[in-house]
Design an enzyme around this catalytic site. Structure first.
Site, PDB file in Angstrom:
ATOM      1  N   GLU A  15      -0.671   2.409  -3.966  1.00 32.30           N
ATOM      2  CA  GLU A  15      -1.270   3.095  -2.814  1.00 32.30           C
ATOM      3  C   GLU A  15      -1.921   2.131  -2.098  1.00 32.30           C
ATOM      4  O   GLU A  15      -1.616   2.175  -0.982  1.00 32.30           O
ATOM      5  CB  GLU A  15      -2.679   3.425  -3.446  1.00 32.30           C
ATOM      6  CG  GLU A  15      -3.864   3.933  -2.797  1.00 32.30           C
ATOM      7  CD  GLU A  15      -3.477   5.045  -1.746  1.00 32.30           C
ATOM      8  OE1 GLU A  15      -2.399   5.978  -2.524  1.00 32.30           O
ATOM      9  OE2 GLU A  15      -4.705   5.551  -1.250  1.00 32.30           O
ATOM     10  N   ASP A  16      -1.629   0.769  -2.233  1.00 27.11           N
ATOM     11  CA  ASP A  16      -2.916  -0.348  -1.458  1.00 27.11           C
ATOM     12  C   ASP A  16      -1.871  -1.422  -1.014  1.00 27.11           C
ATOM     13  O   ASP A  16      -2.249  -1.990  -0.714  1.00 27.11           O
ATOM     14  CB  ASP A  16      -3.858  -1.030  -2.347  1.00 27.11           C
ATOM     15  CG  ASP A  16      -4.810   0.186  -2.301  1.00 27.11           C
ATOM     16  OD1 ASP A  16      -4.955   1.124  -1.484  1.00 27.11           O
ATOM     17  OD2 ASP A  16      -5.855   0.732  -2.612  1.00 27.11           O
TER      18      ASP A  16
END
Ligand code: MN
Length: 744
Positions: free
Chosen positions: A80-81
């Protein structure tokens, strides 16, 4: 050593304490990978980002989930990051771990913006359905727990949003999975942000009352322990104040004061086996005064989520009531950790205090699944199968729609409104234009592109869509908007189906009676209505044609049965003729025949006109059912039809017949002329016939030795009247003295 490594060392220590067989090298590799990838990212608290995944892994370890789950927890925000991908993780760790991380990422991307109550259950279902492996949900719950514990660094709006999600989605899921401990903490944390005033009120009151009850929990605990030890019961006793949210609910929802709440305090007595549970119950009731109506046996009757315990409320020192929950160690694990307890059991089995695989029966009950799988496999790859026939997707506004599995943008559009479906020109899923056939997946954000100039749905949409709702709405549209077109389309579809069954439209429409009967069979008033229904998809052409064929077969069978029945009756009625008044009682269906003859009780049968008497319309006639050539028609005055000469065993074969009013066909008949032989006689006969417009088929003249001649004619006439005219004309020919019908 930096903070990240310091925290990691503590984690590794705890992991090895819980499971000495853990592969510390692999776990450390996951930490280093995540640490490298999150790099200089910071959390809102100002700490390095990596502190969060380490904390989540700590909680996962506390739940004693397996090693893959711990590694996935460390990596859970990488996809996700950071620039990390599923492939990277699959290659460096394992495809299973990559799947877990990707599963958590999907749940992270879900946006719970809806505030509608009825949407909440769908949200929870979607959440469960999106995770193919229950460990994904467990890791996500741990992630949420840590985020809730550190929510003070977020903005007010973010706090409220996350707290609401936690209360409405995460806590109920934890409850459904039987994880009470996690649920309680989530609820208390969420309440603090959702109703800070209420939360702090309850907290303050509880602080007050516990000051008042100073030492109550400790002394009561010691008291119970001592008594049970005297009884020789091996046990552990834990006393606690109930969690804030449960008290808050009782005070606010049930409008009670703190003093009216009987179970502010709860004591747990944990023992080795079930008989000990009931033994302890006896001791507790002996020590304290039980409150009537508060005893509950959840051992005999577990709660739906698998919870088991004996509950009783008693009144202790200075009149303070408290609840006692008595359970075995295993029941305790189940109560605290729910599904997660499975892994705890697995590891605990080595230190012998826990049960066998058979005990995991509750996991199945827990998820209301009837799946007949090996429990280990079942939990490991637990799909939340109760939702496998549904798919949950979002509108651009964040509302959740539940659709049948395999649903397409068409289903989605019609689930919003038929007007949206009817004016749909395209669809976007997660921002990308897709075809109408694209199956929607859990969590997709679906947007329908509409246009006022849209031409409306296409018939193919009915084959593409999965929901009855969409199909019905498309049908409605076609029914209303396109009647003319429907009729044309329906007619051609129907005709081609009939052809397939070896029927023609003409065969059905030729006779109005038949058509009426057939239309009634498919419940339509006219052929146009039938076509229209086929056209808009309300009735399949195949079905309609099939019913027509069935009905025709059925009518045919009925007629045959009726004929057989009548023939039998006739046979019974001895040597009487078949056409007297007795036959009138059976109202025969009037059926038209192409031969111009109606045979009562028999439809569409083959008819031939006997050669012996060549009847023409208007002649009184009678029929004879031949062996194999249908019904042969005789004039009543034919010697072969003479009742006196009929064979008794064939009496049943004689049937009533009558002429149909056709006006079309002509009938072949035979005449015999007796005349004085002369030249030109045959020519005169031919001329007379021509004058009467009777068509001659054959003419055979033969001279007799006595100077007379016999002429045999075969000619076509329409009916008896015409024949009579022909006979009169022939009789006037000079030399002719007798004209007679053959067989008369
Ligand atoms: Mn996270």
């Amino acid at each position: 050593m930096d903070l990240a490594h310091e925290k990691y060392e503590a984690l590794e220590h705890n992991i090895l304490a819980a499971n000495p067989a853990a592969d510390a090298q692999r776990i450390r590799a996951a930490f280093e990978y995540a640490n490298d990838h999150h790099g200089p990212q910071l959390r809102k608290s100002g700490e390095p980002y990596i502190i969060h995944p380490i904390a989540v892994a700590e909680i996962v370890n506390e739940l004693e989930l397996d090693q893959d789950s711990i590694i996935a927890a460390l990596l859970h925000d990488c996809i996700e990051d950071t620039d990390s991908t599923h492939d990277d993780i699959a290659r460096l760790f394992s495809p299973q771990i990559a799947d877990l991380v990707e599963g958590v990422t999907k749940l992270t991307r879900m946006q719970y913006t809806s505030r509608e109550d009825e949407q909440m259950e769908n949200l929870r279902k979607m959440f469960m359905a999106m995770a193919k492996d229950v460990r994904v949900i467990l890791i996500k719950l741990c992630d949420r727990l840590h985020n809730m514990r550190t929510l003070q660094y977020q903005s007010d709006a973010k706090q409220k949003e996350k707290a609401l999600e936690t209360m409405e989605v995460y806590a109920p899921i934890a409850h459904r999975l039987g994880m009470q401990k996690l649920k309680w903490e989530l609820e208390d944390l969420a309440l603090e942000y959702l109703d800070p005033v209420g939360y702090h009120d309850v907290k303050a009151e509880l602080a007050n009352i516990t000051t008042l009850h100073a030492g109550f929990v400790d002394s009561m605990q010691a008291h119970i322990e001592q008594r049970l030890s005297e009884e020789g019961v091996k046990c552990r006793v834990y006393g606690r104040l109930k969690h804030i949210y449960s008290i808050y609910r009782k005070m606010y929802a049930q409008n009670k004061t703190l003093n009216e709440i009987f179970d502010l305090y709860a004591f747990r007595v944990i023992v080795d086996d079930i008989p000990a549970c009931y033994n302890v119950l006896g001791c507790v009731h002996d020590m304290f005064k039980p409150v009537l109506g508060r005893f509950k046996d959840y051992i005999g009757t577990p709660k739906p989520n698998g919870y088991q315990s004996l509950h009783t409320t008693v009144v202790g020192r200075e009149g303070i009531p408290f609840e006692v929950q008595i359970r075995t160690w295993q029941m305790h694990q189940t109560a605290e950790y729910g599904v997660a307890a499975h892994w705890k059991y697995k590891q605990g089995m080595a230190n012998q205090r826990l049960g066998t695989e058979r005990e995991f029966e509750w996991v199945r009950k827990l998820l209301e699944s009837q799946q007949d799988a090996d429990p280990d496999e079942f939990v490991r790859t637990l799909r939340v199968d109760m939702f496998s026939d549904e798919v949950f997707v979002f509108t651009p506004n964040g509302d959740v729609k539940s659709l049948p599995a395999g649903a397409t943008p068409i289903d989605f559009a019609y689930s919003i409104h038929s007007a949206v479906g009817n004016s749909m020109t395209g669809a976007r899923v997660n921002g990308r234009i897709v075809t109408f056939e694209t199956p929607l997946k859990n969590g997709d954000i679906v947007e329908i592109i509409t246009s006022k100039s849209a031409r409306g749905p296409s018939r193919d949409w009915m084959k593409i869509c999965k929901s009855n709702e969409a199909r019905n709405k498309i049908r409605q549209w076609f029914k209303k908007e396109r009647r003319e077109e429907n009729i044309a389309t329906g007619r051609s579809m129907f005709e081609s189906e009939l052809k397939h069954l070896g029927l023609t439209l003409a065969a059905i429409t030729a006779t109005p009676d038949l058509l009426d009967t057939l239309l009634k069979r498919v419940r339509f008033g006219s052929l146009d209505e039938l076509y229209a229904a086929i056209g808009y998809g309300g009735l399949s052409a195949q079905k309609a044609a099939g019913r027509m064929k069935e009905e025709m077969t059925r009518l045919g069978r009925l007629e045959r049965q009726r004929a057989e029945h009548e023939a039998m009756q006739a046979a019974v009625s001895s040597g009487e003729t078949v056409y007297p008044s007795t036959a009138k009682t059976s109202a025969p269906a009037r059926r038209h025949s192409v031969s111009g003859i109606i045979v009562e009780g028999l439809d569409n049968c083959m008819v031939k006109f006997s050669k012996c008497c060549t009847p023409v319309p208007g002649d009184p006639v009678v029929g004879f059912i031949t062996k194999g050539y249908g019904v042969s028609i005789h004039r009543r005055d034919c010697p072969n039809a003479d009742p006196a000469r009929r064979k008794p065993e064939e009496e049943g074969r004689w049937v009533r017949v009558s002429w149909a009013e056709t006006g079309e066909s002509t009938f072949r008949t035979s005449l015999e002329i007796s005349a004085k032989d002369r030249d030109g006689l045959a020519l005169d006969v031919a001329m007379a016939l021509s004058a009467q417009k009777a068509k001659l088929n054959t003419l055979a003249a033969r001279s007799q030795p006595d100077g007379y001649a016999i002429i045999n004619l075969e000619l076509f006439v329409q009916d008896q009247r015409e024949l009579t005219g022909v006979i009169n004309k022939l009789s006037q020919i000079p030399g002719v003295f007798l004209v007679r019908r053959v067989g008369g």
